[in-house]
Structures are given as structure tokens and as C-alpha cells.
Design a protein around this motif. Structure first.
Motif, PDB file in Angstrom:
ATOM      1  N   LEU A 450      42.273  45.517  36.122  1.00  0.00           N
ATOM      2  CA  LEU A 450      42.160  44.847  34.553  1.00  0.00           C
ATOM      3  C   LEU A 450      43.316  44.261  34.269  1.00  0.00           C
ATOM      4  CD1 LEU A 450      41.059  45.283  31.636  1.00  0.00           C
ATOM      5  CD2 LEU A 450      42.193  47.130  31.251  1.00  0.00           C
ATOM      6  N   LEU A 451      44.614  44.555  34.454  1.00  0.00           N
ATOM      7  CA  LEU A 451      45.815  43.877  34.291  1.00  0.00           C
ATOM      8  C   LEU A 451      45.873  42.366  34.990  1.00  0.00           C
ATOM      9  CD1 LEU A 451      48.566  44.303  32.989  1.00  0.00           C
ATOM     10  CD2 LEU A 451      49.519  45.173  35.215  1.00  0.00           C
ATOM     11  N   PHE A 452      45.234  42.279  36.174  1.00  0.00           N
ATOM     12  CA  PHE A 452      45.502  40.997  36.944  1.00  0.00           C
ATOM     13  C   PHE A 452      44.396  39.987  36.688  1.00  0.00           C
ATOM     14  CE2 PHE A 452      48.890  43.243  39.128  1.00  0.00           C
ATOM     15  CZ  PHE A 452      49.746  42.299  39.364  1.00  0.00           C
ATOM     16  N   THR A 453      42.940  40.673  36.335  1.00  0.00           N
ATOM     17  CA  THR A 453      41.792  39.773  36.436  1.00  0.00           C
ATOM     18  C   THR A 453      42.068  38.622  35.493  1.00  0.00           C
ATOM     19  OG1 THR A 453      40.429  41.620  36.785  1.00  0.00           O
ATOM     20  CG2 THR A 453      39.412  39.673  35.732  1.00  0.00           C
ATOM     21  N   LEU A 454      42.770  38.715  34.455  1.00  0.00           N
ATOM     22  CA  LEU A 454      42.814  37.498  33.430  1.00  0.00           C
ATOM     23  C   LEU A 454      43.982  36.576  34.039  1.00  0.00           C
ATOM     24  CD1 LEU A 454      42.090  36.093  31.037  1.00  0.00           C
ATOM     25  CD2 LEU A 454      43.870  37.351  29.690  1.00  0.00           C
ATOM     26  N   PRO A 455      44.782  36.735  34.348  1.00  0.00           N
ATOM     27  CA  PRO A 455      45.891  35.743  34.943  1.00  0.00           C
ATOM     28  C   PRO A 455      45.472  35.382  36.259  1.00  0.00           C
ATOM     29  CG  PRO A 455      46.832  38.093  35.034  1.00  0.00           C
ATOM     30  CD  PRO A 455      45.818  38.106  34.149  1.00  0.00           C
ATOM     31  N   ILE A 456      44.757  35.957  37.120  1.00  0.00           N
ATOM     32  CA  ILE A 456      44.344  35.407  38.530  1.00  0.00           C
ATOM     33  C   ILE A 456      43.114  34.577  38.203  1.00  0.00           C
ATOM     34  CG2 ILE A 456      43.473  36.047  40.921  1.00  0.00           C
ATOM     35  CD1 ILE A 456      45.759  38.332  41.059  1.00  0.00           C
ATOM     36  N   GLY A 457      42.314  35.032  37.279  1.00  0.00           N
ATOM     37  CA  GLY A 457      41.204  34.316  36.697  1.00  0.00           C
ATOM     38  C   GLY A 457      41.574  32.910  36.052  1.00  0.00           C
ATOM     39  N   VAL A 458      42.591  32.964  35.510  1.00  0.00           N
ATOM     40  CA  VAL A 458      43.129  31.457  35.038  1.00  0.00           C
ATOM     41  C   VAL A 458      43.554  30.695  35.963  1.00  0.00           C
ATOM     42  CG1 VAL A 458      44.827  30.277  33.591  1.00  0.00           C
ATOM     43  CG2 VAL A 458      43.672  32.303  32.542  1.00  0.00           C
ATOM     44  N   ILE A 459      44.270  31.182  37.096  1.00  0.00           N
ATOM     45  CA  ILE A 459      44.825  30.480  38.132  1.00  0.00           C
ATOM     46  C   ILE A 459      43.441  29.766  38.972  1.00  0.00           C
ATOM     47  CG2 ILE A 459      45.998  30.682  40.610  1.00  0.00           C
ATOM     48  CD1 ILE A 459      47.905  32.723  39.114  1.00  0.00           C
ATOM     49  N   THR A 460      42.702  30.825  39.345  1.00  0.00           N
ATOM     50  CA  THR A 460      41.480  30.404  40.090  1.00  0.00           C
ATOM     51  C   THR A 460      40.697  29.385  39.305  1.00  0.00           C
ATOM     52  OG1 THR A 460      41.467  32.768  40.825  1.00  0.00           O
ATOM     53  CG2 THR A 460      39.477  31.302  41.277  1.00  0.00           C
ATOM     54  N   GLN A 466      43.473  31.724  44.562  1.00  0.00           N
ATOM     55  CA  GLN A 466      43.122  32.978  44.151  1.00  0.00           C
ATOM     56  C   GLN A 466      44.097  34.060  45.143  1.00  0.00           C
ATOM     57  OE1 GLN A 466      39.144  34.650  44.032  1.00  0.00           O
ATOM     58  NE2 GLN A 466      39.923  36.536  44.391  1.00  0.00           N
ATOM     59  N   PRO A 467      45.287  34.376  44.343  1.00  0.00           N
ATOM     60  CA  PRO A 467      46.229  35.279  45.104  1.00  0.00           C
ATOM     61  C   PRO A 467      45.484  36.650  45.136  1.00  0.00           C
ATOM     62  CG  PRO A 467      47.204  34.218  42.945  1.00  0.00           C
ATOM     63  CD  PRO A 467      45.700  33.806  43.143  1.00  0.00           C
ATOM     64  N   GLY A 468      45.894  37.341  46.429  1.00  0.00           N
ATOM     65  CA  GLY A 468      45.004  38.530  46.640  1.00  0.00           C
ATOM     66  C   GLY A 468      46.156  39.540  46.077  1.00  0.00           C
ATOM     67  N   LEU A 469      45.494  40.682  45.976  1.00  0.00           N
ATOM     68  CA  LEU A 469      46.096  42.137  45.629  1.00  0.00           C
ATOM     69  C   LEU A 469      46.320  43.207  46.553  1.00  0.00           C
ATOM     70  CD1 LEU A 469      44.951  42.716  41.930  1.00  0.00           C
ATOM     71  CD2 LEU A 469      46.962  41.297  42.684  1.00  0.00           C
ATOM     72  N   GLY A 495      41.517  48.820  43.573  1.00  0.00           N
ATOM     73  CA  GLY A 495      42.307  47.669  42.677  1.00  0.00           C
ATOM     74  C   GLY A 495      42.133  46.447  42.969  1.00  0.00           C
ATOM     75  N   TYR A 496      41.997  45.974  44.617  1.00  0.00           N
ATOM     76  CA  TYR A 496      41.677  44.579  44.701  1.00  0.00           C
ATOM     77  C   TYR A 496      40.542  44.055  44.661  1.00  0.00           C
ATOM     78  CZ  TYR A 496      41.475  40.800  48.184  1.00  0.00           C
ATOM     79  OH  TYR A 496      41.236  39.743  49.138  1.00  0.00           O
ATOM     80  N   ILE A 497      39.572  44.853  45.264  1.00  0.00           N
ATOM     81  CA  ILE A 497      38.214  44.333  45.239  1.00  0.00           C
ATOM     82  C   ILE A 497      37.510  44.232  43.865  1.00  0.00           C
ATOM     83  CG2 ILE A 497      35.648  44.683  46.195  1.00  0.00           C
ATOM     84  CD1 ILE A 497      38.081  43.405  47.972  1.00  0.00           C
ATOM     85  N   SER A 498      37.671  45.048  43.042  1.00  0.00           N
ATOM     86  CA  SER A 498      37.125  45.316  41.734  1.00  0.00           C
ATOM     87  C   SER A 498      37.751  43.937  40.897  1.00  0.00           C
ATOM     88  CB  SER A 498      37.434  46.320  41.110  1.00  0.00           C
ATOM     89  OG  SER A 498      38.687  46.613  40.720  1.00  0.00           O
TER      90      SER A 498
END
Length: 733
Positions: A450-460, A466-469, A495-498
Motif C-alpha cells: 500500500l505504501l509503495f504503490t503510489l510512488p512507484i506507480g507515479v515513477i512507472t 518500475q523499481p522492484g521491492l 509485499g512485492y507482487i501485490s
């Protein structure tokens, strides 16, 4: 003049603020076109199921083959048109409902929805690797219902995050998802009226010729002469030299001079080089040369980390004596958790020098991605992000979607999210807690996503990166909950795949946004496609794991058997490193490889010189093409990717993306992607035919030296340190 400029600005605002979108995406829509037709469901479900089956089937093989949705995107067009020409048009009544098998000409919106189905089937299910290592590597029982729920919940969680951030990452015109423009271009090319050029052929005719040629040829490397998948000439010349074979082996060494005459060798691990931009290929090549031909030889022959005790290239873990690490000595068989006493009495874990650098490069890539995006795209992202909040109406695409179609109600996403979280908790807490991960681990993994979806979504959505977790998630759970291998990989997957799935869903939503697909139709197709794909991936893996004897164990497999599972082998060894022993005993204060943490610093700093030079010399555009995250991650696919895969990938990629692109640009634009799809599809069909007609009956081709899936470099995997005894290797005194 002022009026002209004003009119141009009004047109840009009315269309899209992003130039690439204005040049590619049409601003028209026909809301009367039928979408969820019989043809959509029939071709979509078949495409999804077939791609899911093929990608999982090939995923366990020596040369895994990834078949993208582009193959289905091209193939379903003539089939859809054939159905439109032959199916009856008379409506069919079922109770109170009526529908038509043939509501008119096969249209673009049906084609897009079928491709979304195919996307679901072509995206791998990460959780299958957990099932594979439990059954094939750890040799433990796993409840099939728990395994099925694991594949479904890890794939479905992303819908919740996609629903939360959809307005921001889809409706906003500043989140433009560059990768989608390739798909939009291909759709428009396929649906434009095409006349056969004089002395030429249509795209479809070209595709069929490539398909038949690839199909006919692949019987040689797949069934009659498997050794041509990796030919290492250096080993043939110096048959008794360990050092020469380490340098020349394409499978277990540095691959100098190694080649492969097989499309699967080219595209198996790295994807099709025909679809990779030329500048990216050159960045990867530079990183590959620096690491493989400079850093690794210096480190190995200077014996860093006792490197000579182990093979120069291997994804396995070793003990101090150079033998394969006996995991059972450090794993309590009753509790299936880390045995500290056994570890202290046995040995620390050692890695080959290649695997050591692979982890260091992974650390550096993650850090370099963040600093590269901040330096090169930070201001743009900030401006676009603030503009997204201020822009109430969006661009013409958003206005057309709001005007013509009902949005998906938010409660659909929230209900699905609550249901899937409940099933995820049941999967991990129920069934005797076979997956080891407690409820708080599931919730923590979900929180990270949940925490990373928005910032990584903006980057992608703005940079196509797309940075991986995966490394961060392994590190976090490895420190918090060490000694539990399955808990580690389950946490990483939740954590990573969702998060990764949410990005994929959002990207597909944006494709539907550009192609003016009703949002509810998109949601239904994505949901059904994900459920079908997850089920087929699970069923295919379970079938192979329970029917192919000794699958994933090359030491016991019959000669010529392709079921070596190279990707899952790396996943298994990662579960030992991060899960059983834990990061503290590997890369922390108790480990041998703590200096690898400096790669985080290296990664953060690496983009700064490029950024500085690009500012100082703005007219030298080639400087901005140096992409440090891509360069650093150049050989990041090794292992499981081998040197011969890189050699052939570079050769084909450079030829088509530089030589052909510059000299025959018209041909390249018309045929390049279709060539890639035809080669993939031909290989896939022949491999399936061989397996179901011959190999499933243990008819494995003629018995001769060319049938070995090997490059005949037996000494390449030998240690060179004095006193280390390995079967089949000369002892050094």
C-alpha cells in the motif's frame, strides 16, 4: 500571431498535455460499438488460458520461453474476423436474456478486451515458485487448497490498491504510461485498412511465414540436436584446461566466443531483443562488459571471498570446503526452521563470485533507480503530480470516458480488497500454518505494498521504470523473522507482487482509457482473466510437479530432459540465503558479505556524474542516454541467465535495432514486432507438439552427444583452489 498561438494552446489543452499521447492516441470514440461480446469471451478466455499454460509449461525448462500477449494480439484478429464472417447473427434467448453470437464486424474494442485477457495470461504468477521450491527442492507436503489460495490472493490483492489510486494514476492526463503507446500503435496498425504492397506482403502474411519457418526449424534445437542451444568453441579447443573452460563456457563460465543457434536461447530469460530500444541494449552491454569481463575476473583470480574454492559462475550455495551446501544440517526437520547449533557446527554459507556480485548489483540497481528518477525526472514528476491534483477535468480522454461510460463503483474494489485480505490471512494462518507466515506478516506485507504503490506507480507512469521491492521485502522479513524460509518468500510475494500487480492493473486500465473501453467491462475482464490465469498457472505447475519424475533435479533427470527449473533454482537458493540463514548472517555483521552493502551507496551516487555532465554539456544528447540503473543491472539476470543468452541477445538486438533500423527503417517499422511475435509463437507450438506427441512417452530423440543440453565444458564448474575435492574435477596441488 498571438491568436494562432492561443488556438494551438487551446487544442493542446483539449487534447492531452503530453506530446507523445497527442501523436499516438486518437481523440474520437464510438460508444455504440459492442464490447463484451461472445467473441470477446470465447477468444479472451482461450488466449488467457493458452498463454498461462504455455508460459508456466516453459518456465520449468532449461531455456524457458516467455510468450507475450502480442502473439495473441496478432493471432486473434484473423480469427475474430473469421467468426464475424461465419457465425449466425440470429439472437439467442436464455430465460429473460438474449445475446448474439455475431453482433456485427469484429471491432477494435473487442480486440482490446481480448488482449487484456491475454495480458493476464502472459504475466507470470510469482507464488508458483513458492509451491515449486516446497515440493521439488525442500521435498515437503503442501496442501493443494492452500497453494491454490496463495496463487489467487497474491495476484488479486493488487485490485484494492488499483482502486484506491485509480483516479490519480489513470484519470490524470499527466500519468501517461509510455509502455501503453506501443500497444495503441499496434492496435491502430492492425485495424487500419491494409493493402498488400507491390512485390511485398501484408503484415499477416509475413507473420504466418515467420511462424511456419520458426515452427519447422525448432525441431532441431528442441529434439534432434539440443547442443546447438549453447556452442562453446573455446572448450572444444582446450579440453583439459579449467581456466580456458571457465573463460569460454556459455553455460557455466564467462562465455567468450559462445553462441547458440536457437531463438529460445536468445529470448528465454531476457525477453525479445527486437522489442528493446537500442539505447537500452547499449547500456546493458556496457554494464555486462564491466561486470563480466572486468570485475568478476579480477575478483576471482585475486581470490576475493575465497572465490577459487567455488565455481566462477553458479547460483548455488556452498560450504567452506567447496561442496554443495547441505541445507538439512542447518534446518530443523520438525519445525522447518533455522538450527543455530547445526549451523555453528557446520559452515557459513558461501556464494560463487558471480552470485555475490549479482546481489551487490541488485542492491545498487534499487538505489540507483531512486536517485536517477529523482535527478532526471524529479522536477517533472513533481510538476505533473501537483498538476494532477489541480486538474479537475483532465484531458479529452478523461472527459470522453466520463461523458460516455459509467465508472466502476469504488465499493467493487473495497469489497474485493476486504475479501482477498481475509482469504490471505486464512491461507497463512490456516492449513497448519504450512507457509510459516503469521497474520502480522501478511498485514505488514500488505502495508508495504500500500505504501509503495503510489510512488512507484507515479515513477512507472511517467518514466516507464518500475523499481522492484523483492530485495527490500526479503531484507525486512529476514531481520524481523529469521530462520523461516517459507515465511520469507510468502512475505516477499504478498509485499512485492501485490504492488506489482496493482501497477499492471493500472497500466491496463490506462490502455482501456486510451482506447475508450467502458470501465466496468475492463474491470470484469481483468478480474475474470486474473482468476483464470492464476488457476491455470497453478494447475500446470501442480501437474508437472506431480508427474515429471525428478523435476528440477538435473543430477537425477534422464539425459536430454529439459526440466531443470533454472529460475526456481535461484528462488530456492534465495530462500536459503534470506530465509533459513537470514540477512544478518549473510550481509550483516555476522556474515561474510557485509561489504556488499556498499553497493547501496554506489547505486545512489552512480547517476550523479551522468546528471552533472548532461547539465554541463546539454548539446551532447548521447550523455542523457546513459541510464545508470539499466547499466548497473546489465548482467543482473545472471543467474539464472547464462553468458550465451546475453551473447545472442546482444547480437540479435544490435543487428535489428541499429543496422536494420538505420538502413531499412520502413521495413523495421512495419515488420520488427511482428517478426518477434512469429518467432515466439513458432517455438511455442513446436515445443508443445514435441512434448505431447513424443517426450511425454519418453521418446527423447536420437542417442548421441549432440542431444545433451550442455555446451560440453565439464571443467568450467570446477574450483581452482588447492586441496578442494569435487567429483569430476582435477585436484589442484
Amino acid at each position: 500571431m498571438e491568436n494562432l498561438d492561443s488556438n494551438m494552446n487551446i487544442e493542446e489543452v483539449n487534447d492531452s498535455p503530453i506530446e507523445q499521447v497527442r501523436l499516438t492516441v486518437p481523440i474520437t470514440d464510438d460508444p455504440t460499438l459492442p464490447c463484451l461480446t461472445f467473441r470477446t469471451w470465447f477468444l479472451g478466455i482461450i488466449s488467457c488460458s493458452v498463454l498461462a499454460f504455455l508460459n508456466q509449461f516453459f518456465g520449468y525448462r532449461q531455456n524457458p520461453l516467455y510468450i507475450s500477449s502480442v502473439s495473441a494480439q496478432i493471432l486473434v484478429l484473423p480469427i475474430g474476423r473469421l467468426m464475424a464472417a461465419t457465425l449466425p447473427t440470429k439472437p439467442i434467448r436464455v430465460f429473460r436474456w438474449s445475446f448474439s453470437l455475431n453482433p456485427g464486424p469484429f471491432n477494435l474494442k473487442e480486440h482490446v478486451l481480448i488482449t487484456i485477457f491475454a495480458n493476464s495470461g502472459s504475466n507470470s504468477v510469482y507464488a508458483v515458485s513458492i509451491i515449486t521450491i516446497v515440493k521439488a527442492f525442500y521435498r515437503r507436503r503442501l496442501n493443494p487448497i492452500a497453494a491454490m489460495l496463495l496463487t489467487q490472493t497474491t495476484q488479486m490483492l493488487g485490485y484494492g490498491w488499483a482502486g484506491l489510486f485509480r483516479k490519480f494514476l489513470v484519470d490524470s492526463p499527466y500519468m501517461w504510461w509510455p509502455a501503453n503507446l506501443v500497444q495503441v500503435s499496434l492496435f491502430r496498425a492492425l485495424h487500419d485498412e491494409e493493402k498488400r504492397p507491390k512485390r511485398g506482403m501484408t503484415r499477416l502474411q509475413f507473420f504466418l511465414i515467420v511462424l511456419v519457418s520458426s515452427f519447422a526449424y525448432y525441431i532441431i534445437p528442441n529434439y534432434l540436436f539440443q547442443s546447438i542451444t549453447a556452442i562453446s568453441f573455446v572448450c572444444w579447443i582446450w579440453k583439459d584446461s579449467v581456466k580456458a573452460q571457465q573463460i569460454g563456457s556459455g553455460l557455466r563460465g564467462l562465455g567468450v566466443g559462445a553462441i547458440g543457434l536457437d531463438w529460445a536461447t536468445v529470448s528465454a530469460f531476457l525477453g525479445s531483443p527486437l522489442a528493446t530500444p537500442g539505447f537500452a541494449i547499449m547500456n546493458i552491454l556496457a554494464g555486462y562488459i564491466i561486470v563480466v569481463y572486468i570485475m568478476v575476473p579480477i575478483a576471482y583470480w585475486n581470490n576475493w571471498y575465497e572465490a577459487k574454492r567455488f565455481p566462477i559462475y553458479s547460483s548455488h550455495v556452498f560450504d567452506a570446503q567447496g561442496g554443495k551446501y547441505n541445507v538439512s544440517r542447518v534446518l530443523n526437520s520438525t519445525t522447518f526452521s533455522f538450527d543455530k547449533q547445526g549451523y555453528n557446527n557446520y559452515s557459513q554459507i558461501h556464494l560463487s563470485i558471480f552470485f555475490t556480485f549479482a546481489y551487490g548489483l541488485n542492491f545498487a540497481t534499487l538505489a540507483a533507480t531512486l536517485s536517477h528518477v529523482a535527478l532526471f525526472h524529479g522536477r517533472t514528476i513533481w510538476e505533473q503530480t501537483t498538476a494532477s491534483f489541480k486538474d479537475k477535468f483532465g484531458d479529452v480522454h478523461t472527459r470522453l470516458m466520463k461523458k460516455n461510460y459509467e465508472p466502476v463503483p469504488q465499493w467493487w474494489f473495497y469489497s474485493l480488497l476486504v475479501l482477498v485480505i481475509g482469504l490471505a490471512l486464512l491461507t497463512c494462518e490456516g492449513f497448519g500454518r504450512q507457509l510459516q507466515l503469521p497474520y502480522w506478516g501478511v498485514l505488514l506485507g500488505i502495508g508495504l505494498a500500500l505504501l509503495f504503490t503510489l510512488p512507484i506507480g507515479v515513477i512507472t507512469a511517467t518514466t516507464n521504470m518500475q523499481p522492484g521491492l523483492n530485495v527490500i521485502t526479503e531484507l525486512i522479513i529476514g531481520y524481523i523473522y529469521p530462520g523461516k524460509p517459507l515465511a520469507n518468500v510468502a512475505f516477499k510475494t504478498y509485499g512485492y507482487i501485490s504492488m506489482s500487480q496493482a501497477i499492471m492493473f493500472l497500466q491496463d486500465f490506462k490502455l482501456g482509457h486510451y482506447m475508450k473501453i467502458p470501465p466496468k467491462s475492463m474491470f470484469i475482464v481483468q478480474l475474470v482473466g486474473t482468476i483464470i490465469a492464476s488457476s491455470v498457472y497453478f494447475a500446470t505447475s501442480w501437474w508437472l510437479l506431480t508427474t515429471v519424475e525428478y523435476i528440477c533435479d538435473p543430477s537425477k533427470l534422464p539425459e536430454g530432459s529439459p526440466w531443470t527449473c533454472p529460475g526456481d533454482d535461484v528462488f530456492y537458493n534465495a530462500s536459503i540465503i534470506w530465509g533459513v540463514v537470514g540477512p544478518q548472517r549473510m550481509f550483516g555483521n555476522l556474515g561474510l558479505y557485509s561489504k556488499m552493502n556498499y553497493f547501496f551507496l554506489l547505486g545512489i551516487l552512480a547517476p550523479f556524474p551522468v546528471w552533472f555532465l548532461s547539465r554541463k554539456f546539454p548539446n551532447r544528447k548521447w550523455i542523457r542516454l546513459i541510464n545508470m540503473p539499466i547499466l548497473i543491472s546489465g548482467p543482473g539476470g545472471m543467474p539464472p541467465t547464462r553468458a550465451v543468452n546475453y551473447n545472442m541477445w546482444f547480437a540479435v538486438g544490435i543487428f535489428f535495432n541499429f543496422v536494420v533500423y538505420k538502413k531499412f527503417k520502413g521495413w523495421w517499422a512495419r515488420h520488427n514486432y511482428i517478426l518477434s511475435a512469429g518467432l515466439d509463437a513458432g517455438v511455442a507450438f513446436m515445443a508443445i507438439l514435441c512434448y505431447f506427441v513424443l517426450q511425454i512417452r519418453d521418446i527423447n530423440g536420437p542417442k548421441w552427444w549432440g542431444m545433451e543440453i550442455d555446451d560440453h565444458c565439464p571443467l568450467a564448474g570446477c574450483p581452482t583452489a588447492p586441496g578442494i575435492n569435487v567429483e569430476g574435477c582435477p585436484q589442484v596441488h
